[in-house]
Design a protein around this motif. Structure first.
Motif, PDB file in Angstrom:
ATOM      1  N   ASP A 117       0.843  -1.191   0.000  1.00  0.00           N
ATOM      2  CA  ASP A 117       0.000   0.000   0.000  1.00  0.00           C
ATOM      3  C   ASP A 117       0.887   1.253   0.000  1.00  0.00           C
ATOM      4  N   LYS A 118       0.368   2.320  -0.619  1.00  0.00           N
ATOM      5  CA  LYS A 118       1.169   3.533  -0.806  1.00  0.00           C
ATOM      6  C   LYS A 118       0.629   4.674   0.045  1.00  0.00           C
ATOM      7  N   PHE A 119       1.501   5.219   0.884  1.00  0.00           N
ATOM      8  CA  PHE A 119       1.146   6.349   1.730  1.00  0.00           C
ATOM      9  C   PHE A 119       2.218   7.418   1.602  1.00  0.00           C
ATOM     10  N   ASP A 120       1.803   8.668   1.701  1.00  0.00           N
ATOM     11  CA  ASP A 120       2.781   9.751   1.701  1.00  0.00           C
ATOM     12  C   ASP A 120       3.666   9.659   2.943  1.00  0.00           C
ATOM     13  N   THR A 121       4.947   9.886   2.741  1.00  0.00           N
ATOM     14  CA  THR A 121       5.878   9.892   3.867  1.00  0.00           C
ATOM     15  C   THR A 121       5.831  11.253   4.557  1.00  0.00           C
ATOM     16  N   THR A 122       5.460  11.256   5.820  1.00  0.00           N
ATOM     17  CA  THR A 122       5.365  12.511   6.575  1.00  0.00           C
ATOM     18  C   THR A 122       6.048  12.348   7.927  1.00  0.00           C
ATOM     19  N   SER A 123       6.543  13.446   8.456  1.00  0.00           N
ATOM     20  CA  SER A 123       7.119  13.474   9.800  1.00  0.00           C
ATOM     21  C   SER A 123       6.210  14.297  10.704  1.00  0.00           C
ATOM     22  N   ALA A 124       6.157  13.917  11.955  1.00  0.00           N
ATOM     23  CA  ALA A 124       5.308  14.636  12.906  1.00  0.00           C
ATOM     24  C   ALA A 124       5.739  16.094  13.007  1.00  0.00           C
ATOM     25  N   ASN A 125       4.757  16.983  13.210  1.00  0.00           N
ATOM     26  CA  ASN A 125       5.077  18.398  13.394  1.00  0.00           C
ATOM     27  C   ASN A 125       6.046  18.573  14.561  1.00  0.00           C
ATOM     28  N   THR A 126       7.011  19.421  14.374  1.00  0.00           N
ATOM     29  CA  THR A 126       8.015  19.647  15.403  1.00  0.00           C
ATOM     30  C   THR A 126       7.584  20.761  16.356  1.00  0.00           C
ATOM     31  N   VAL A 127       8.306  20.858  17.449  1.00  0.00           N
ATOM     32  CA  VAL A 127       8.052  21.916  18.431  1.00  0.00           C
ATOM     33  C   VAL A 127       8.540  23.252  17.868  1.00  0.00           C
ATOM     34  N   LYS A 128       7.707  24.284  17.988  1.00  0.00           N
ATOM     35  CA  LYS A 128       8.046  25.631  17.513  1.00  0.00           C
ATOM     36  C   LYS A 128       8.282  26.561  18.705  1.00  0.00           C
ATOM     37  N   LEU A 129       9.256  27.435  18.556  1.00  0.00           N
ATOM     38  CA  LEU A 129       9.538  28.443  19.567  1.00  0.00           C
ATOM     39  C   LEU A 129       8.673  29.661  19.287  1.00  0.00           C
ATOM     40  N   VAL A 130       7.853  30.057  20.246  1.00  0.00           N
ATOM     41  CA  VAL A 130       6.910  31.157  20.037  1.00  0.00           C
ATOM     42  C   VAL A 130       7.642  32.450  19.691  1.00  0.00           C
ATOM     43  N   MET A 187       3.083  34.139  27.640  1.00  0.00           N
ATOM     44  CA  MET A 187       2.397  33.037  28.310  1.00  0.00           C
ATOM     45  C   MET A 187       2.843  31.662  27.800  1.00  0.00           C
ATOM     46  N   VAL A 188       3.220  31.599  26.535  1.00  0.00           N
ATOM     47  CA  VAL A 188       3.557  30.314  25.904  1.00  0.00           C
ATOM     48  C   VAL A 188       4.977  30.382  25.349  1.00  0.00           C
ATOM     49  N   ALA A 189       5.802  29.434  25.756  1.00  0.00           N
ATOM     50  CA  ALA A 189       7.184  29.392  25.262  1.00  0.00           C
ATOM     51  C   ALA A 189       7.295  28.563  23.983  1.00  0.00           C
ATOM     52  N   GLU A 190       6.596  27.432  23.939  1.00  0.00           N
ATOM     53  CA  GLU A 190       6.694  26.506  22.792  1.00  0.00           C
ATOM     54  C   GLU A 190       5.307  25.925  22.494  1.00  0.00           C
ATOM     55  N   TYR A 191       5.164  25.420  21.294  1.00  0.00           N
ATOM     56  CA  TYR A 191       3.917  24.749  20.906  1.00  0.00           C
ATOM     57  C   TYR A 191       4.199  23.759  19.789  1.00  0.00           C
ATOM     58  N   ILE A 197       1.025  22.869  24.274  1.00  0.00           N
ATOM     59  CA  ILE A 197       1.741  24.123  24.524  1.00  0.00           C
ATOM     60  C   ILE A 197       2.542  24.030  25.821  1.00  0.00           C
ATOM     61  N   THR A 198       3.657  24.710  25.845  1.00  0.00           N
ATOM     62  CA  THR A 198       4.513  24.736  27.028  1.00  0.00           C
ATOM     63  C   THR A 198       4.489  26.148  27.612  1.00  0.00           C
ATOM     64  N   PRO A 199       3.931  26.319  28.808  1.00  0.00           N
ATOM     65  CA  PRO A 199       3.915  27.651  29.417  1.00  0.00           C
ATOM     66  C   PRO A 199       5.345  28.163  29.665  1.00  0.00           C
ATOM     67  N   THR A 200       5.483  29.465  29.726  1.00  0.00           N
ATOM     68  CA  THR A 200       6.806  30.058  29.938  1.00  0.00           C
ATOM     69  C   THR A 200       7.385  29.687  31.301  1.00  0.00           C
ATOM     70  N   ASN A 211       9.196  23.802  33.256  1.00  0.00           N
ATOM     71  CA  ASN A 211      10.542  23.245  33.091  1.00  0.00           C
ATOM     72  C   ASN A 211      10.614  22.244  31.942  1.00  0.00           C
ATOM     73  N   ALA A 212       9.497  22.088  31.200  1.00  0.00           N
ATOM     74  CA  ALA A 212       9.443  21.096  30.132  1.00  0.00           C
ATOM     75  C   ALA A 212       9.874  21.648  28.779  1.00  0.00           C
ATOM     76  N   LYS A 213      10.417  22.849  28.736  1.00  0.00           N
ATOM     77  CA  LYS A 213      10.831  23.443  27.455  1.00  0.00           C
ATOM     78  C   LYS A 213      11.918  22.583  26.797  1.00  0.00           C
ATOM     79  N   LEU A 214      11.760  22.349  25.510  1.00  0.00           N
ATOM     80  CA  LEU A 214      12.703  21.523  24.763  1.00  0.00           C
ATOM     81  C   LEU A 214      13.753  22.349  24.023  1.00  0.00           C
ATOM     82  N   ILE A 215      13.511  23.652  23.890  1.00  0.00           N
ATOM     83  CA  ILE A 215      14.439  24.513  23.149  1.00  0.00           C
ATOM     84  C   ILE A 215      15.046  25.527  24.116  1.00  0.00           C
ATOM     85  N   ASP A 216      16.362  25.534  24.193  1.00  0.00           N
ATOM     86  CA  ASP A 216      17.047  26.471  25.085  1.00  0.00           C
ATOM     87  C   ASP A 216      16.993  27.894  24.523  1.00  0.00           C
ATOM     88  N   ASP A 217      17.056  28.847  25.447  1.00  0.00           N
ATOM     89  CA  ASP A 217      17.159  30.246  25.027  1.00  0.00           C
ATOM     90  C   ASP A 217      18.504  30.481  24.342  1.00  0.00           C
TER      91      ASP A 217
END
Length: 690
Positions: free
Chosen positions: A208-221, A510-514, A551-554, A557-563
């Motif tokens: 079966d044929k499916f489009d290859t996709t990657s999960a949306n990544t975390v974005k820095l607000v 209010m939001v650091a990452e999403y 979403i990760t509040p500011t 401590n769960a932020k994945l991207i350092d300042d």
């Protein structure tokens, strides 16, 4: 003597165990006589290379005999046959009759004994029949191409119903460059009663044929505060995942589109009051079940539900794939039953046309009022599978028929039903996408129904549905057909809003990452939101659409991207942290049917939308989050961390609520099936240990 008379005589004879020596002599005599008769009558042969039969009359001018029946007949004529042989299945000249040969043994009768012409003729009967098969292989093939057979399939060939053995009992020979299946040489290896289908092989072959996709990544607000995407109401992924799990294996990773799993279910969101504002967003914020240091921002939309009296007339064209790949029971037969249910649900003034495609496209039924339902159903009943797949040509013809019966105030839609295996004619995905994209401007929309697995082309069908202003569903059972084509027909057929886009601007105070969960194939550029020329998804009558952000509040401590060491840490305007402090600002843009300019709905998302505990959040939000977690686990996404199947079951059970059709209960069972499949090592799932 006629065949029936011969059969009665043979059936009435006693069946003692023959002496081995007499048996060998009898077989040798039979083979010798068979070869003599073959040489004598070799010029009088009919049939294809794998259904060949010698044409000869007995002394009374009786009916024809097949080559394999001739083995027994020649031995009786010589007076020395003692059969202890189980013959292969044979084809007789009577219409559509599949005869299982009877194993017959004749007592040793020395007075009828006859010495074979050559001792070498005495040997293994299967070896002799293999030699005969080699002769058949050399015969000239007729101009009519032989169909490609598949295990367990049933098809019509010259009025004979053919049952094919599984691959292990079948081989393929090359004749004039074509693959020709041949029947197994010994029925003892493949016993089968007439009309009984062998068990279905559920082994997943992964074609079966499916489009290859990657999960949306975390974005820095602070870097990307705006998220924009097109809504999606397709459900094909959920049905395919369900089929895979019911068959005992995990689905391919790319078959799992989390937003389609979430949107498979109906949710009890508030309804708008009238069609002028076709939907009303419902937003909740609550702790993430799989990560207590983040929050889920849940957006729910439910479309205005029109009454039966408000439904416009329908001008439908069924575009049906009848190629050879559609032969199995879960394809064309299921497809026909599905369309019967749809026809029975339509109004008398609606019209239906039928176009089919295989090696070429053709119109089976011109536009016909549903008041002539018998005519439509009879046309469906006559459909048979065979040939290659000129899908592109069929699409062109179907749109032409739909445009010829265009109702400017009604629903004008082509419904394509296929496994997506386009291999003849217009089959380039980009060309097909461009074609349906241009055709949607005429007011004719395209919906796609997928069937079967093994060569299911989900990637192409998703693109066609998205470009054709339609929706895509996967039909794995009659229950799913009823859900899509009858119970939810209003949402499938009658659009209440077109080109629906969602845009959220997050507040960096209010939001650091999403990250957006799902919708990977529906992402839009920020500037696309205001551009009315950019196509987006449509909402049908009564449809619900759900989107979930993690979403990760500011303060978390769960932020994945350092300042950044050298970056400006305070670009955002300070916002007072009060009950009205905003997490984000939501905009929904849409067009009413028939309009070219968009309208907007706007609403802030703040503390008033928040629930401190998961258990306090609405049941609909909690159940949607359970489905989101399940989809991420199936995909192997790293964001779900230690959350496992048992956790998903607990969350879903606590939010099951009213389940009149049993879909939510079925979902909980699927979670257990997924856990079992993973434990068996089928499509092994990577999980973090606790």
């Amino acid at each position: 003597m006629k065949n029936d008379d011969l059969k009665k005589i043979l059936n009435s004879l006693p069946i003692p165990e023959p002496a081995k020596e007499a048996k060998d002599k009898a077989i040798g005599a039979a083979l010798a006589e068979f070869h003599r008769q073959s040489e004598k009558k070799k010029k009088n042969v009919k049939g294809s290379s794998w259904m060949e039969r010698l044409m000869g009359k007995n002394r009374k001018g009786g009916p024809i005999m097949t080559r394999r029946i001739a083995i027994a007949t020649a031995g009786i004529a010589a007076g020395c046959i003692a059969l202890a042989i189980t013959l292969s299945p044979v084809f007789v000249s009577e219409k559509s009759r599949f005869v299982k040969p009877r194993a017959v043994q004749v007592a040793d009768r020395p007075e009828l004994d006859e010495t074979p012409r050559s001792p070498s003729a005495v040997g293994n009967i299967e070896s002799e029949l293999k030699d005969s098969a080699k002769e058949i292989k050399k015969e000239k093939v007729g101009s009519r191409p032989a169909p490609l057979l598949h295990p367990n399939d049933e098809f019509i060939l010259e009025e004979a119903v053919v049952h094919t053995p599984p691959p292990a009992m079948r081989r393929e020979v090359k004749v004039n460059g074509r693959g020709m299946p041949t029947m197994a040489l010994s029925a003892a290896k493949f016993p089968m009663e007439p009309g009984v289908r062998p068990p279905v092989d559920q082994t997943y072959v992964g074609r079966d044929k499916f489009d290859t996709t990657s999960a949306n990544t975390v974005k820095l607000v602070s870097e990307a505060p705006v998220s924009t995407f097109s809504i999606d109401v397709d459900t094909a992924s959920y049905a395919f995942v369900r089929r895979s799990l019911n068959n005992g294996h995990l689905p391919p990773k790319n078959a799992v589109r989390v937003e389609e799993l979430i949107n498979y279910f109906d949710y009890d969101y508030p309804l708008p009051e009238d069609r002028s504002v076709p939907f009303k967003p419902t937003v909740t914020v609550f702790p993430t079940p799989w990560n207590p240091d983040t929050k889920l921002l849940h957006i729910g939309i439910k479309g205005f539900d029109i009454t039966p009296a408000q439904k416009p007339k329908s001008n439908l064209v069924f575009l049906i794939d009848v190629s050879g790949s559609m032969q199995s029971q879960d394809k064309l037969p299921l497809l026909k039953n599905s369309f019967r249910m749809l026809v029975n649900s339509l109004e008398a003034d609606d019209t239906v046309a039928i176009v089919v495609y295989a090696g070429a496209a053709g119109t089976v039924l011109e536009p016909t009022k549903v008041s002539e339902k018998g005519k439509i159903l009879a046309a469906l009943d006559r459909l048979r599978a065979g040939g290659s797949t000129a899908g592109g040509e069929g699409i062109n013809m179907a749109y032409s028929l739909a445009e010829s019966g265009m109702d400017p105030d009604g629903v004008n839609r082509v419904i394509l039903a296929t496994d997506g295996d386009f291999n003849v004619g217009i089959h380039d995905p980009e060309v097909l996408e461009d074609f349906v994209s241009r055709k949607r401007k005429s007011g004719v929309y395209l919906s796609v129904l997928g069937f079967g697995q093994g060569n299911y082309n989900d990637a192409l069908m998703q693109k066609l549905a998205q470009n054709g202003n339609g929706n895509a569903a996967y039909i794995d059972s009659l229950n799913e057909a009823r859900k899509v084509l009858v119970d939810e027909a209003s949402g499938t057929m009658f659009n209440i809003a077109n080109d629906v886009k969602i845009q959220i601007e997050f507040n960096p105070a209010m939001v650091a990452e999403y990250r957006l969960i799902g919708y990977e194939t529906r992402m839009l550029n920020r500037e696309d939101f205001k551009n009315d020329a950019v196509d987006a998804g449509d909402i049908g009558s009564g449809h619900t659409v759900t989107a979930i952000y993690e979403i990760t509040p500011t303060s978390s401590n769960a932020k994945l991207i350092d300042d950044l060491r050298y970056g400006d840490r305070e670009k955002a305007t300070p916002v007072k942290r009060s009950k009205t402090a905003e997490y984000a600002y939501l905009k929904v843009r849409y067009k009413l049917p028939g309009e070219s300019s968009s309208r907007e709905i706007e609403t802030p998302i703040d503390k008033r939308n928040e629930y401190a505990k998961i258990s306090a959040a609405p049941a609909e939000s909690r159940f949607a989050s359970a489905v989101a977690a399940f989809g991420q686990i199936l995909r192997g996404d790293s964001y779900v961390r230690e959350f496992d199947y048992d956790d998903v079951v607990g969350l879903a059970r606590g939010a099951k609520g009213d389940d009149p059709f049993g879909y939510r209960g079925e979902f909980i069972n699927l979670i257990r099936l997924a856990e079992t499949s993973a434990a068996m090592g089928i499509g092994k799932q990577t999980r973090r240990s606790k």
